[in-house]
Design an enzyme around this catalytic site. Structure first.
Site, PDB file in Angstrom:
ATOM      1  N   ILE A  59       0.835  -1.200   0.000  1.00 10.45           N
ATOM      2  CA  ILE A  59       0.000   0.000   0.000  1.00 10.45           C
ATOM      3  C   ILE A  59       0.870   1.251   0.000  1.00 10.45           C
ATOM      4  O   ILE A  59       1.962   1.253   0.570  1.00 10.45           O
ATOM      5  CB  ILE A  59      -0.966  -0.033   1.222  1.00 10.45           C
ATOM      6  CG1 ILE A  59      -2.145   0.920   1.032  1.00 10.45           C
ATOM      7  CG2 ILE A  59      -0.233   0.219   2.528  1.00 10.45           C
ATOM      8  CD1 ILE A  59      -3.304   0.671   1.983  1.00 10.45           C
ATOM      9  N   CYS A  60       0.384   2.293  -0.677  1.00 13.91           N
ATOM     10  CA  CYS A  60       1.004   3.614  -0.624  1.00 13.91           C
ATOM     11  C   CYS A  60      -0.129   4.624  -0.461  1.00 13.91           C
ATOM     12  O   CYS A  60      -1.177   4.285   0.075  1.00 13.91           O
ATOM     13  CB  CYS A  60       1.867   3.877  -1.857  1.00 13.91           C
ATOM     14  SG  CYS A  60       0.954   3.972  -3.411  1.00 13.91           S
ATOM     15  N   ARG A  61       0.036   5.859  -0.918  1.00 13.97           N
ATOM     16  CA  ARG A  61      -1.022   6.855  -0.730  1.00 13.97           C
ATOM     17  C   ARG A  61      -2.197   6.590  -1.658  1.00 13.97           C
ATOM     18  O   ARG A  61      -3.344   6.587  -1.244  1.00 13.97           O
ATOM     19  CB  ARG A  61      -0.483   8.269  -0.956  1.00 13.97           C
ATOM     20  CG  ARG A  61      -1.526   9.352  -0.680  1.00 13.97           C
ATOM     21  CD  ARG A  61      -0.945  10.742  -0.719  1.00 13.97           C
ATOM     22  NE  ARG A  61      -0.125  10.978  -1.893  1.00 13.97           N
ATOM     23  CZ  ARG A  61      -0.591  11.351  -3.095  1.00 13.97           C
ATOM     24  NH1 ARG A  61      -1.875  11.534  -3.280  1.00 13.97           N
ATOM     25  NH2 ARG A  61       0.238  11.543  -4.102  1.00 13.97           N
ATOM     26  N   GLY A  63      -1.782   4.270  -4.804  1.00 15.26           N
ATOM     27  CA  GLY A  63      -1.653   3.039  -5.578  1.00 15.26           C
ATOM     28  C   GLY A  63      -0.557   3.025  -6.627  1.00 15.26           C
ATOM     29  O   GLY A  63      -0.277   1.989  -7.208  1.00 15.26           O
ATOM     30  N   MET A  87      -3.885   4.220   0.746  1.00 13.99           N
ATOM     31  CA  MET A  87      -4.347   4.676   2.055  1.00 13.99           C
ATOM     32  C   MET A  87      -5.531   5.626   1.940  1.00 13.99           C
ATOM     33  O   MET A  87      -6.332   5.731   2.864  1.00 13.99           O
ATOM     34  CB  MET A  87      -3.194   5.347   2.822  1.00 13.99           C
ATOM     35  CG  MET A  87      -2.146   4.371   3.333  1.00 13.99           C
ATOM     36  SD  MET A  87      -2.783   3.119   4.488  1.00 13.99           S
ATOM     37  CE  MET A  87      -3.318   4.136   5.878  1.00 13.99           C
TER      38      MET A  87
END
Length: 108
Positions: A59-61, A63, A87
């Site tokens: 996961i990141c901010r 995708g 996120m």
């Protein structure tokens, strides 16, 4: 080209291995409790912290970074899935988060 599996936040079960590849300031503002934090650029030096036999949700901010990390991990023999929407989607879904900065958890 490696096939990348995208999953939504609702399909991540309790106890799933989540790898957060955001930068430190993003992590401190809000993250999933129990997630492993390895910023994307640090991953090549720290990949041994992951178990190649364990499914990992990256996961990141939003995708984008996680998609690139999943491509790299899958290419190196790991089972990794990209969390669609990152996120931001986690926050919108009302999923629990914690922060390291003493403030209300948020996504930066």
């Amino acid at each position: 080209m490696t096939e990348i599996e995208n999953v939504d936040v609702e399909s991540i079960g309790a106890g799933a291995k989540v790898l957060d590849v955001r930068e430190d300031y993003e992590w401190e503002a809000g993250h999933i409790e129990g997630a492993l934090h390895i910023p994307m650029n640090d991953l090549p030096e720290r990949v041994e912290e992951l178990d190649p036999d364990e499914d990992v949700y990256v996961i990141c901010r939003s995708g984008g970074r996680s998609f690139r990390v999943v491509q790299w991990l899958v290419g190196n023999g790991y089972t990794a899935m990209n969390v669609s929407g990152g996120m931001g989607a986690w926050l919108e879904a009302g999923k629990p988060m914690v922060a390291d900065n003493g403030q209300e958890p948020t996504v930066k």
